[in-house]
Design a protein around this motif. Sequence first.
Motif, PDB file in Angstrom:
ATOM      1  N   THR A  96      -7.099  -0.027  -6.383  1.00  0.00           N
ATOM      2  CA  THR A  96      -5.853   0.080  -5.620  1.00  0.00           C
ATOM      3  C   THR A  96      -5.029   1.278  -6.101  1.00  0.00           C
ATOM      4  O   THR A  96      -4.337   1.914  -5.313  1.00  0.00           O
ATOM      5  CB  THR A  96      -5.012  -1.213  -5.698  1.00  0.00           C
ATOM      6  N   GLU A  97      -5.128   1.586  -7.393  1.00  0.00           N
ATOM      7  CA  GLU A  97      -4.415   2.763  -7.906  1.00  0.00           C
ATOM      8  C   GLU A  97      -4.959   4.034  -7.256  1.00  0.00           C
ATOM      9  O   GLU A  97      -4.209   4.947  -6.919  1.00  0.00           O
ATOM     10  CB  GLU A  97      -4.546   2.852  -9.437  1.00  0.00           C
ATOM     11  N   TYR A  98      -6.258   4.071  -7.094  1.00  0.00           N
ATOM     12  CA  TYR A  98      -6.880   5.238  -6.459  1.00  0.00           C
ATOM     13  C   TYR A  98      -6.427   5.355  -5.005  1.00  0.00           C
ATOM     14  O   TYR A  98      -6.109   6.437  -4.510  1.00  0.00           O
ATOM     15  CB  TYR A  98      -8.402   5.123  -6.573  1.00  0.00           C
TER      16      TYR A  98
ATOM     17  N   ASP B  38      -7.496   0.947 -16.226  1.00  0.00           N
ATOM     18  CA  ASP B  38      -6.918   0.212 -15.103  1.00  0.00           C
ATOM     19  C   ASP B  38      -6.172   1.167 -14.154  1.00  0.00           C
ATOM     20  O   ASP B  38      -5.553   0.746 -13.180  1.00  0.00           O
ATOM     21  CB  ASP B  38      -6.016  -0.932 -15.582  1.00  0.00           C
ATOM     22  N   HIS B  39      -6.221   2.470 -14.466  1.00  0.00           N
ATOM     23  CA  HIS B  39      -5.748   3.522 -13.566  1.00  0.00           C
ATOM     24  C   HIS B  39      -6.819   4.604 -13.605  1.00  0.00           C
ATOM     25  O   HIS B  39      -7.531   4.707 -14.598  1.00  0.00           O
ATOM     26  CB  HIS B  39      -4.429   4.124 -14.056  1.00  0.00           C
ATOM     27  N   PRO B  40      -6.923   5.424 -12.555  1.00  0.00           N
ATOM     28  CA  PRO B  40      -7.864   6.539 -12.653  1.00  0.00           C
ATOM     29  C   PRO B  40      -7.458   7.423 -13.840  1.00  0.00           C
ATOM     30  O   PRO B  40      -6.266   7.513 -14.155  1.00  0.00           O
ATOM     31  CB  PRO B  40      -7.665   7.291 -11.333  1.00  0.00           C
TER      32      PRO B  40
ATOM     33  N   GLY C 110       5.442   9.042  -4.109  1.00  0.00           N
ATOM     34  CA  GLY C 110       4.504   8.910  -2.983  1.00  0.00           C
ATOM     35  C   GLY C 110       3.425   7.891  -3.316  1.00  0.00           C
ATOM     36  O   GLY C 110       3.059   7.053  -2.497  1.00  0.00           O
ATOM     37  N   HIS C 111       2.945   7.961  -4.560  1.00  0.00           N
ATOM     38  CA  HIS C 111       1.953   6.991  -5.049  1.00  0.00           C
ATOM     39  C   HIS C 111       2.535   5.573  -5.003  1.00  0.00           C
ATOM     40  O   HIS C 111       1.881   4.645  -4.512  1.00  0.00           O
ATOM     41  CB  HIS C 111       1.553   7.385  -6.478  1.00  0.00           C
ATOM     42  N   GLU C 112       3.747   5.405  -5.500  1.00  0.00           N
ATOM     43  CA  GLU C 112       4.357   4.060  -5.510  1.00  0.00           C
ATOM     44  C   GLU C 112       4.547   3.537  -4.082  1.00  0.00           C
ATOM     45  O   GLU C 112       4.362   2.355  -3.815  1.00  0.00           O
ATOM     46  CB  GLU C 112       5.698   4.072  -6.248  1.00  0.00           C
ATOM     47  N   MET C 113       4.913   4.442  -3.174  1.00  0.00           N
ATOM     48  CA  MET C 113       5.062   4.024  -1.774  1.00  0.00           C
ATOM     49  C   MET C 113       3.718   3.567  -1.211  1.00  0.00           C
ATOM     50  O   MET C 113       3.655   2.682  -0.354  1.00  0.00           O
ATOM     51  CB  MET C 113       5.645   5.164  -0.937  1.00  0.00           C
ATOM     52  N   GLY C 114       2.648   4.187  -1.701  1.00  0.00           N
ATOM     53  CA  GLY C 114       1.304   3.757  -1.306  1.00  0.00           C
ATOM     54  C   GLY C 114       1.078   2.289  -1.651  1.00  0.00           C
ATOM     55  O   GLY C 114       0.588   1.513  -0.832  1.00  0.00           O
ATOM     56  N   HIS C 115       1.480   1.902  -2.866  1.00  0.00           N
ATOM     57  CA  HIS C 115       1.344   0.489  -3.261  1.00  0.00           C
ATOM     58  C   HIS C 115       2.090  -0.406  -2.274  1.00  0.00           C
ATOM     59  O   HIS C 115       1.622  -1.469  -1.899  1.00  0.00           O
ATOM     60  CB  HIS C 115       1.932   0.264  -4.657  1.00  0.00           C
ATOM     61  N   TYR C 116       3.245   0.075  -1.884  1.00  0.00           N
ATOM     62  CA  TYR C 116       4.133  -0.699  -1.023  1.00  0.00           C
ATOM     63  C   TYR C 116       3.541  -0.838   0.383  1.00  0.00           C
ATOM     64  O   TYR C 116       3.344  -1.950   0.886  1.00  0.00           O
ATOM     65  CB  TYR C 116       5.460   0.058  -0.979  1.00  0.00           C
TER      66      TYR C 116
END
Length: 437
Positions: free
Chosen positions: A365-367, A408-410, A286-292
């Motif tokens: 963007t990770e957040y 670089d990530h939460p 779900g997180h990766e889809m967020g990036h997309y």
Amino acid sequence: MRPWRRLIAGAAFAAAMLVGVSASAQTPSLQIPAAAQASAAFDPVRATNAYLASVPPEKKARSDAYFEGGYWLQLWGFLYGAAILYALLASGWSAAMRDRAERLTRRRPVQTLIYWFQFNVVLALATFPWTVYTDFFREHQYGFATQTFWPWLWDQTKGFGLALVLGGLALMVLYGVLRRVGRSWWLWATGVVVAFNVLVAAIAPVFIVPLFNTYTRLTDARIRDPILRMAHANGIASDDVYVVDQSRQTTRVSANVSGLLGTQRISLNDNLLRRCSLEEIEAVLGHEMGHYVLNHLAKNLVETSIVVAIGFALVGVGFERMRQRRGDWRISAVGDVAGLPLIALLFSIYAFAATPINNTIVRETEYEADMFGLNAARQPDGFANAALKLGEYRKLAPGPIEEFIFFDHPSGRTRIFSAMRWKAGTPSASDLRPAAR
Ligand SMILES: [Zn+2]
């Protein structure tokens, strides 16, 4: 890898590690601490602390030591690289390498290429002990590495070859431009670097990653189908999720979105597939889809371009001053390839100073992807569990300034709290989406 080299080799290079294996028959089940179970008394802070307390102290100490050691590695790595670049200039080696290239051919682009080959070999040899320590011994010391020395060295050699070819092409274009433009060279240099990053990002999943790992399509329907349903529900047309056999190199759990301009794909590594429950896998994907969906690759590229442009503008000022002051370095102009170590040196100083800015650009963007993923997957406990696994190699509970500078990530704590806050704010979230078994 030095910051400037990472820049030249392209942003997508960092993502270049993944492989595919079919899921094991036994999918692990999700662990939820008592204080994080859905109840009338549910409190996000208490739930977060319960998750953090579930990590044995010796495991936490190990992860903290690994990650905090990384802060020092960034400093020593920067100083070590800077010393080598300075030595190349001050010893006259850089000018000698250029002279040699000019003796061998009259064609300018080929001179640039010959210089680059010499420069890259010297740099690789000079940093080899450092690379062996940071990428091999230390990774084994903490139990992350899975490769013996020779396969590891072979991967390094391939990386070196890739830097030779791709970096050579980029440099020929860059110096072709630098020889023709005047004081505005910093703007042109930014354009070349950004264009090159786009190119590398676009070809990475198709031509670069396969040199190190194998992508396979995820075929296990129990895992693939819920992921594809979530993808389709969020407007991602893809019918494939890829698994990358990253266990060849490491025990780390990870997933990513790579590619650009039509080569985009979502992939998870085989460690994640083997070690995580379906709830965790859904949360991560779900997180990766967020990036997309949120177009993070393009967004990060634009933000990074601004940082690079400012960097080259500052480097331009420093370059001209140093060039004039140090006549013994025999750099005739910015378009003289003998000045490459000076550009690299000044840019590495800038990049080192800009570490918190670069980390914050990515971390923001990770957040965003975390928030998207929680809403898309509706698996807050899956997300919290995955955050604990990522905490094996990333400090779980840093201070706020530490998180701002180095992450670089939460952090794990931030991510678990986000998940528990979401759970608290979403009535009966726990029974919204019982994972299909
Ligand atoms: Zn991410």
